[in-house]
Design an enzyme around this catalytic site. Sequence first.
Site: not given
Ligand SMILES: NC(=O)C1=CN([C@@H]2O[C@H](COP(=O)(O)OP(=O)(O)OC[C@H]3O[C@@H](n4cnc5c(N)ncnc54)[C@H](OP(=O)(O)O)[C@@H]3O)[C@@H](O)[C@H]2O)C=CC1
Ligand SMILES: O=C(O)C1=N[C@H](C(=O)O)C[C@H](O)C1
Length: 264
Positions: A156, A160
Site C-alpha cells: 500500500h 496508510k
Molecule cells: N474497505 C475498503 O474498500 C477500503 C478501506 N479503506 C480504509 O478507509 C480508511 C480511509 O482511507 P483513506 O481515504 O485513504 O484515508 P484518508 O486519511 O485520506 O481519509 C480519512 C479522512 O477522514 C478524516 N477524519 C479524521 N477524523 C475524522 C472524524 N472524527 N470524523 C470524520 N472524518 C475524520 C481525515 O481527516 P484528517 O486527514 O484531517 O485526519 C481524512 O480526511 C482507512 O482505514 C483505509 O484503510 C481504504 C480504501 C478501501
Molecule cells: O488504506 C488503503 O488504501 C486501503 N485499505 C484497505 C485495507 O486496509 O484493506 C483496503 C484497500 O486495500 C486500500
Amino acid sequence: MATRIAINGAAGRMGQRLVALGSQDKSLDIVACFEHAGHAKFGQDAGVVAGIGELGVPLQEETDAQYSAIIDFSVPAGAHAAVERAVNAKAALVMATTGLEEEHQAKIREAANVIPVVWAPSMSTTVNLTMKLCEIAAEALKDIPGGADVEVLERHHRFKEDSPSGTALRFGELIAAKMGITEFVHGREGRPGARPHNEIAYHAIRTGDNPGEHTIIFGLLGETIEMTVRASNRDCYATGALQAAKFAAGKPAGLYNMNDVLGL
Ligand SMILES: NC(=O)C1=CN([C@@H]2O[C@H](COP(=O)(O)OP(=O)(O)OC[C@H]3O[C@@H](n4cnc5c(N)ncnc54)[C@H](OP(=O)(O)O)[C@@H]3O)[C@@H](O)[C@H]2O)C=CC1
Ligand SMILES: O=C(O)C1=N[C@H](C(=O)O)C[C@H](O)C1
C-alpha cells in the site's frame, strides 16, 4: 427515487472519490459530507475539494438533511461517530474503515441489531472474488501431503496508517478457517527456526502511492500457487461502497458483507 447518502471522511483520499463518483450517479443524491472540524478544508464545498466543482454540500460535522445510508472511510474515531450517526438517523451504514480496535468492532456488531450494516475491509469486486478463490484453494490444499504454507503479502501507499491491511487480515482469517490454522505472525527476523505449517505470516510493504495490492501464496513442496489482486486506482473501492449503500438502504437490520452486495 434516488438514494440519499451521507459520506464520512469526505475530504480524504477515498471520500473525494466517493463524492466524485457518487455525484455522477443519478440513482444517488449526496446530501451530507462529514469531516472533523479540525480539517484544513472544513466548511468548504465537498465537490470543490474533490475537484469536480460546486456540489452545494459543505464539509460539516452536523446536518439537518435526512439520509438513508452513510458511508464511512475515515479513521477509528470517525468510524465510531459514523456508527452513532447511522443509528440516530436510522440509516444504513457502509463501514469501510480498517484498523479498528475490538471496542469499535463491537459497536458495529451492536448497531447491526437495529440498522442494516455492510462491513467489509475491501469493497472491491476483484478482491472479494479472490477471497472466494482462496477459500477454494485452502479447502483443496488443507490435507495435501507435505503441507501447504500460506503467506499473505500486501503493498500500500506510504500514507496508510494501519498494518497489515484489513484485507490481508481477512484473507488470513478465511484461509485459516478452511485449513484449521491457528497461529499468525507478522514478518520474521533472527532465527525463528523451521516454518511450522500451522501458521500464516503477513508481510506489509509501504511505498509511494500504491492504491492496494494483495498476494496470497500457497507454497507446497515442489510447486507453488500465488493469487494476486491489484488496484490501479481507488475507484474500485468507491464504486463498491456506493453499490453497498444502494443495496443496504431500506434493508432489514443485520450484518451484510460484500458477497451479499455483489451476489458472489
Ligand atoms: N474497505 C475498503 O474498500 C477500503 C478501506 N479503506 C480504509 O478507509 C480508511 C480511509 O482511507 P483513506 O481515504 O485513504 O484515508 P484518508 O486519511 O485520506 O481519509 C480519512 C479522512 O477522514 C478524516 N477524519 C479524521 N477524523 C475524522 C472524524 N472524527 N470524523 C470524520 N472524518 C475524520 C481525515 O481527516 P484528517 O486527514 O484531517 O485526519 C481524512 O480526511 C482507512 O482505514 C483505509 O484503510 C481504504 C480504501 C478501501
Ligand atoms: O488504506 C488503503 O488504501 C486501503 N485499505 C484497505 C485495507 O486496509 O484493506 C483496503 C484497500 O486495500 C486500500
